[in-house]
Design a protein around this motif. Structure first.
Motif, short mmCIF file in Angstrom:
data_model
loop_
_atom_site.label_atom_id
_atom_site.label_comp_id
_atom_site.label_asym_id
_atom_site.label_seq_id
_atom_site.Cartn_x
_atom_site.Cartn_y
_atom_site.Cartn_z
N SER A 160 0.81 -1.26 0.57
CA SER A 160 0.03 -0.09 -0.26
C SER A 160 1.05 1.26 -0.53
CB SER A 160 -0.83 -0.04 1.45
OG SER A 160 -0.19 0.47 2.21
N LEU A 161 1.73 1.36 0.90
CA LEU A 161 2.92 2.41 1.08
C LEU A 161 3.55 3.11 -0.71
CD1 LEU A 161 5.17 1.42 3.55
CD2 LEU A 161 3.94 4.42 3.20
N LEU A 162 3.38 1.29 -2.08
CA LEU A 162 3.92 1.78 -3.50
C LEU A 162 2.38 2.54 -3.79
CD1 LEU A 162 6.58 -1.25 -3.70
CD2 LEU A 162 6.93 0.98 -3.26
N GLY A 163 1.71 1.70 -3.08
CA GLY A 163 0.80 2.02 -4.26
C GLY A 163 0.25 3.40 -4.07
N ALA A 164 0.15 4.01 -2.70
CA ALA A 164 0.04 5.54 -2.74
C ALA A 164 0.92 6.01 -3.09
CB ALA A 164 -0.34 5.17 -0.56
N PHE A 165 2.27 5.93 -3.23
CA PHE A 165 3.40 6.87 -4.22
C PHE A 165 2.78 7.02 -4.82
CE2 PHE A 165 7.20 6.65 -5.95
CZ PHE A 165 7.68 8.24 -5.77
N ALA A 166 2.12 5.23 -6.14
CA ALA A 166 1.77 5.73 -6.83
C ALA A 166 1.11 6.52 -7.58
CB ALA A 166 1.80 4.39 -7.84
N VAL A 167 -0.29 6.64 -7.11
CA VAL A 167 -0.86 7.44 -7.22
C VAL A 167 -0.89 9.04 -7.41
CG1 VAL A 167 -2.37 7.43 -4.62
CG2 VAL A 167 -4.52 7.17 -7.08
N LEU A 168 0.52 9.26 -6.09
CA LEU A 168 0.11 10.93 -6.50
C LEU A 168 1.10 10.89 -7.60
CD1 LEU A 168 1.42 10.95 -2.92
CD2 LEU A 168 -1.10 11.68 -3.44
N HIS A 169 1.32 10.15 -8.09
CA HIS A 169 2.66 10.25 -9.86
C HIS A 169 1.25 9.67 -11.21
CE1 HIS A 169 5.33 11.03 -6.55
NE2 HIS A 169 5.68 11.67 -6.84
N VAL A 170 0.85 8.78 -10.72
CA VAL A 170 0.53 8.97 -11.91
C VAL A 170 -1.03 8.46 -11.94
CG1 VAL A 170 -0.47 5.90 -12.96
CG2 VAL A 170 2.20 6.75 -11.78
N ASP A 171 -1.94 8.36 -12.93
CA ASP A 171 -3.20 8.31 -13.29
C ASP A 171 -4.01 7.51 -13.56
OD1 ASP A 171 -6.11 9.16 -13.83
OD2 ASP A 171 -5.25 9.74 -16.15
N ALA A 172 -4.59 6.68 -12.21
CA ALA A 172 -5.24 6.08 -11.56
C ALA A 172 -6.56 5.52 -12.79
CB ALA A 172 -5.41 5.73 -10.78
N SER A 173 -7.49 6.60 -13.48
CA SER A 173 -8.22 6.53 -13.90
C SER A 173 -8.56 4.55 -14.77
CB SER A 173 -8.48 7.29 -15.25
OG SER A 173 -7.48 7.43 -16.66
N VAL A 174 -7.37 4.04 -15.32
CA VAL A 174 -7.65 2.78 -16.08
C VAL A 174 -8.64 1.76 -15.08
CG1 VAL A 174 -4.93 2.24 -15.53
CG2 VAL A 174 -6.18 1.10 -17.21
N LEU A 175 -7.91 1.83 -13.54
CA LEU A 175 -8.50 0.97 -13.20
C LEU A 175 -10.08 1.90 -12.57
CD1 LEU A 175 -6.16 0.42 -9.59
CD2 LEU A 175 -6.45 -0.91 -12.05
N ALA A 176 -10.51 2.41 -12.92
CA ALA A 176 -12.03 2.80 -13.63
C ALA A 176 -12.93 1.83 -14.00
CB ALA A 176 -12.58 4.08 -13.48
N TYR A 177 -12.08 1.27 -14.88
CA TYR A 177 -12.64 0.39 -15.99
C TYR A 177 -12.55 -0.98 -15.64
CZ TYR A 177 -13.45 5.13 -18.57
OH TYR A 177 -13.10 6.44 -19.48
N LEU A 178 -11.37 -1.54 -15.41
CA LEU A 178 -10.85 -2.95 -15.26
C LEU A 178 -11.62 -3.36 -13.87
CD1 LEU A 178 -8.91 -5.32 -15.49
CD2 LEU A 178 -6.98 -4.13 -14.22
N VAL A 179 -11.48 -2.01 -12.41
CA VAL A 179 -12.56 -2.83 -11.62
C VAL A 179 -13.80 -3.34 -11.93
CG1 VAL A 179 -12.73 -3.08 -9.22
CG2 VAL A 179 -10.79 -1.53 -9.70
N PRO A 180 -14.34 -2.28 -12.15
CA PRO A 180 -16.17 -2.91 -12.09
C PRO A 180 -15.90 -4.63 -13.01
CG PRO A 180 -16.15 -0.69 -12.98
CD PRO A 180 -14.50 -1.58 -12.56
N ILE A 181 -15.27 -4.73 -13.85
CA ILE A 181 -15.37 -5.95 -14.74
C ILE A 181 -15.07 -6.96 -13.42
CG2 ILE A 181 -13.99 -7.34 -16.49
CD1 ILE A 181 -13.94 -4.65 -18.36
N LEU A 182 -14.02 -7.11 -13.05
CA LEU A 182 -13.40 -8.21 -12.06
C LEU A 182 -14.46 -8.10 -10.92
CD1 LEU A 182 -9.73 -7.09 -11.00
CD2 LEU A 182 -10.05 -8.93 -12.85
#
Length: 252
Positions: free
Chosen positions: A88-110
């Motif tokens: 989660s540390l790595l994930g939080a670091f990533a979300v502060l620097h990367v656009d997470a919008s792709v997961l808005a499409y992937l997560v509902p499918i899962l």
């Protein structure tokens, strides 16, 4: 202080109570608190950070309650907690620097896959099943992956954990729900550390709603321990279905 201000604070506290209750049963409390924080006027990163702060209160309370009743054995899941924290540390670091919008499409499918698999498997999680993956390997892989996901995006973390425990470790839904609280607390805490360091969280609001989550978490944990698996299954399907609806609605 104006009456409208007091009403707003009360509603945010109540959102914390209700989300803590739901989260303690099957996860998905963020489905309630994150929209509430955005409606309160917080910017997305501030809402995400504040949501992690209040989630720590709720997941910690539920974890303690389940531990007191003997549902959680930390000697068995410590590796998963450690991996979830680091991920989660790595994930939080990533979300502060990367656009997470792709997961808005992937997560509902899962989630749709999980919803229908659970819906058409009425005995899933009703009784203990067989382990399909070595426990340490399971905790190492899923602790890291789901922990990263929780820090990076977050919605449905508890649902993913519960489904993974039931399907791959053979736990009942009740026991899976209990184990999930310790792992979810670890990933909430890990991402919170970075969000606090980035000064995105609105601390006073997170504490107010977190106190509400603590109240709801106690009631929710008691419900899980007293009710049968069928009830947990129904709530699980309702929460997953609601998350699918919310995330898919965000596409339009």
């Amino acid at each position: 202080m104006q009456i409208l201000d007091l009403l707003g604070y009360f509603l945010m506290f109540f959102a914390g109570v209700f989300s803590g209750f739901i989260d303690a049963i099957v996860g998905g409390g963020g489905l309630i608190t994150l929209p509430a924080l955005l409606a309160f006027g917080l910017a997305p990163h501030a809402a995400l950070a504040t949501n992690k702060l209040l989630a720590v209160f709720g997941s910690f309370t539920a974890m303690v309650r389940f531990t007191q009743k003997g549902y959680i054995d930390f000697s068995q899941i410590w590796l998963g907690c450690l991996c979830a924290f680091a991920g989660s540390l790595l994930g939080a670091f990533a979300v502060l620097h990367v656009d997470a919008s792709v997961l808005a499409y992937l997560v509902p499918i899962l989630l749709i896959v999980i919803f229908f698999y659970t819906l058409f498997s009425p005995r899933l999680g009703a009784d203990e099943g067989r382990k399909r993956l070595n426990e340490r390997l399971f905790l190492l892989i899923f602790g890291s992956v789901i922990g990263f996901y929780d820090g990076f995006f977050g919605p449905a973390t508890g649902s993913f954990w519960i489904f993974a425990f039931v399907l791959l470790q053979g736990l009942t839904l009740k026991n899976a729900s209990a184990q999930t609280k310790a792992l979810n607390f670890s990933s909430n805490l890990g991402s919170l550390v970075l969000f606090l360091a980035s000064q995105n969280a609105v601390v006073w609001l997170g504490i107010l709603m977190g106190l509400g989550q603590m109240v709801g978490a106690v009631f929710g944990a008691n419900v899980v321990m007293k009710c049968d698996v069928k009830f947990v299954r129904v709530v699980f399907l309702c929460v997953v279905g609601a998350m699918i609806f919310k995330l898919v609605a965000g596409w339009f």
